[in-house]
Design an enzyme around this catalytic site. Structure first.
Site, PDB file in Angstrom:
ATOM      1  N   GLY A  24       0.819  -1.287  -0.073  1.00 55.67           N
ATOM      2  CA  GLY A  24       0.029   0.152   0.277  1.00 55.67           C
ATOM      3  C   GLY A  24       0.907   1.037   0.079  1.00 55.67           C
ATOM      4  O   GLY A  24       1.543   1.560   0.885  1.00 55.67           O
ATOM      5  N   GLY A  26      -0.210   4.621   0.027  1.00 55.01           N
ATOM      6  CA  GLY A  26      -0.867   5.535   0.276  1.00 55.01           C
ATOM      7  C   GLY A  26      -0.276   6.382   1.335  1.00 55.01           C
ATOM      8  O   GLY A  26       1.096   6.325   1.494  1.00 55.01           O
ATOM      9  N   VAL A  28      -0.265   6.025   4.714  1.00 56.83           N
ATOM     10  CA  VAL A  28       0.421   5.194   5.908  1.00 56.83           C
ATOM     11  C   VAL A  28       1.535   4.701   5.460  1.00 56.83           C
ATOM     12  O   VAL A  28       2.596   4.756   5.624  1.00 56.83           O
ATOM     13  CB  VAL A  28      -0.564   4.439   6.614  1.00 56.83           C
ATOM     14  N   ASN A 110     -11.977  -4.325   2.833  1.00 57.45           N
ATOM     15  CA  ASN A 110     -10.776  -4.470   3.231  1.00 57.45           C
ATOM     16  C   ASN A 110     -10.479  -6.129   3.652  1.00 57.45           C
ATOM     17  O   ASN A 110      -9.222  -6.590   3.321  1.00 57.45           O
ATOM     18  CB  ASN A 110     -10.548  -3.821   4.354  1.00 57.45           C
ATOM     19  N   HIS A 190      -9.353  -2.044  18.433  1.00 60.58           N
ATOM     20  CA  HIS A 190      -9.168  -0.694  17.796  1.00 60.58           C
ATOM     21  C   HIS A 190     -10.188   0.186  17.473  1.00 60.58           C
ATOM     22  O   HIS A 190     -10.710  -0.025  16.355  1.00 60.58           O
ATOM     23  CB  HIS A 190      -8.124  -0.885  16.661  1.00 60.58           C
TER      24      HIS A 190
END
Length: 327
Positions: A24, A26, A28, A110, A190
């Site tokens: 990924g 992106g 992050v 996801n 979380h």
């Protein structure tokens, strides 16, 4: 040389070399790649499905090598073959929750991404450990573990480090002390039902409850639980990425350097805290092979009940996601 010894030797040799795949490119993932390079922790392979995106980020970061004073390499790619023989795979890929999207919608979308990522990454890096950052974190960590076929010690989720860091920062601001003086502990999933533990949170060894009133501490706990949502609200578009990337970097460092640090992270529970077959945030000893030990804190009845509520919420989300593993 026995098969087990040979595998251990290969793992040890590659860890000394240090290659981390970040899935990924992106915000992050790109920030995590930057952290890993600039802390001189590992060579990085940044992979994404968007053509040109990881290559562009990698080229930009490579051009900063001289200025930042490290000699690590970074490769941007759309091909998992380029990630071969990685020591750790960090999964940041996935969609953020958007207006009108339910938690179940996010889980389904996801979940498919995480399962496919794990299978492709491990096909070329079978000795890698996996760190999951994609939300909903605890559910994604469980799906990653099931899809991987790995021992649960080698698959974990990041969020507890991030949640504790947020609690640490809010307490430091409240008391006007450096955050390094604050040791914070947050358990659970979380999300809104995470369980910050003031009894296990100290400032230079002093229990935080002796320094902050109960009412004010409750406000800081509430802010911690909504730490990510507060950033989303301020940014209007997108969410947090600097702190999540730093938290994942802490975990990678603990593993590559075999620090055996005690960190709160999403680990597979098999009876600890009275919970079974679930990924949830708990304090763990983290070293080269992943989760070496899960530490069971002595909880009050109220704290145990809060942890059970958090676990029930995660299990409910997970129930609707398990069918994805059959695809």
């Amino acid at each position: 040389m026995t098969a087990n010894f040979a595998a251990s030797a290969r793992l040890s040799g590659r860890i000394n070399m240090g290659q981390v795949t970040v899935v990924g490119a992106g915000n992050v993932g790109s920030t995590l790649a930057q952290r890993l390079l600039e802390h001189n922790l590992a060579n990085v392979v940044l992979i994404d499905i968007v053509a040109g995106r990881p290559q562009g980020v990698a080229l930009d970061l490579a051009q900063a090598t001289g200025s930042e004073g490290h000699n690590r390499t970074i490769v941007g790619t759309n091909d998992y073959q380029d990630t071969a023989n990685s020591d750790i795979v960090v999964i940041t890929a996935g969609l953020p929750r958007r207006p009108g999207m339910t938690r179940d919608d996010l889980t389904q979308t996801n979940g498919k991404i995480v399962i496919e990522t794990v299978r492709q990454a491990l096909a070329v890096s079978p000795l890698a450990s996996i760190i999951v950052v994609t939300n909903p974190l605890d559910v994604m960590a469980y799906l990653a573990w099931k899809a991987s076929g790995l021992p649960p010690q080698r698959v974990m989720g990041m969020a507890g480090v991030l949640d504790s860091a947020r609690f640490q920062r809010f307490i430091a601001w409240e008391l006007g002390v450096p955050p390094q003086d604050v040791s914070a502990m947050v358990l659970g999933g979380h999300g809104d039902l995470m369980v910050p533990l003031p009894r296990y949170t100290t400032v230079s060894g002093i229990p935080v409850s002796e320094l902050i009133s109960a009412d004010r501490l409750a406000e800081l706990i509430d802010r911690t639980r909504n730490g990510g949502a507060e950033i989303v609200q301020l940014l209007k578009q997108g969410g947090a990425y600097y702190a999540p990337a730093s938290s994942a970097c802490v975990m990678v460092e603990a593993m590559l350097r075999h620090q055996r640090r005690i960190l709160p992270l999403a680990a597979h529970l098999s009876g600890q805290y009275g919970l079974d077959d679930l990924y949830l945030g708990v304090p763990c000893r983290l070293g080269r092979g992943g989760v070496e030990e899960i530490l069971e804190l002595s909880l009050t009845a109220e704290e145990q009940a809060a942890l059970a509520r958090s676990a029930a919420s995660v299990r409910e989300q997970l129930r609707g996601a398990l069918a994805l593993l059959e695809g």
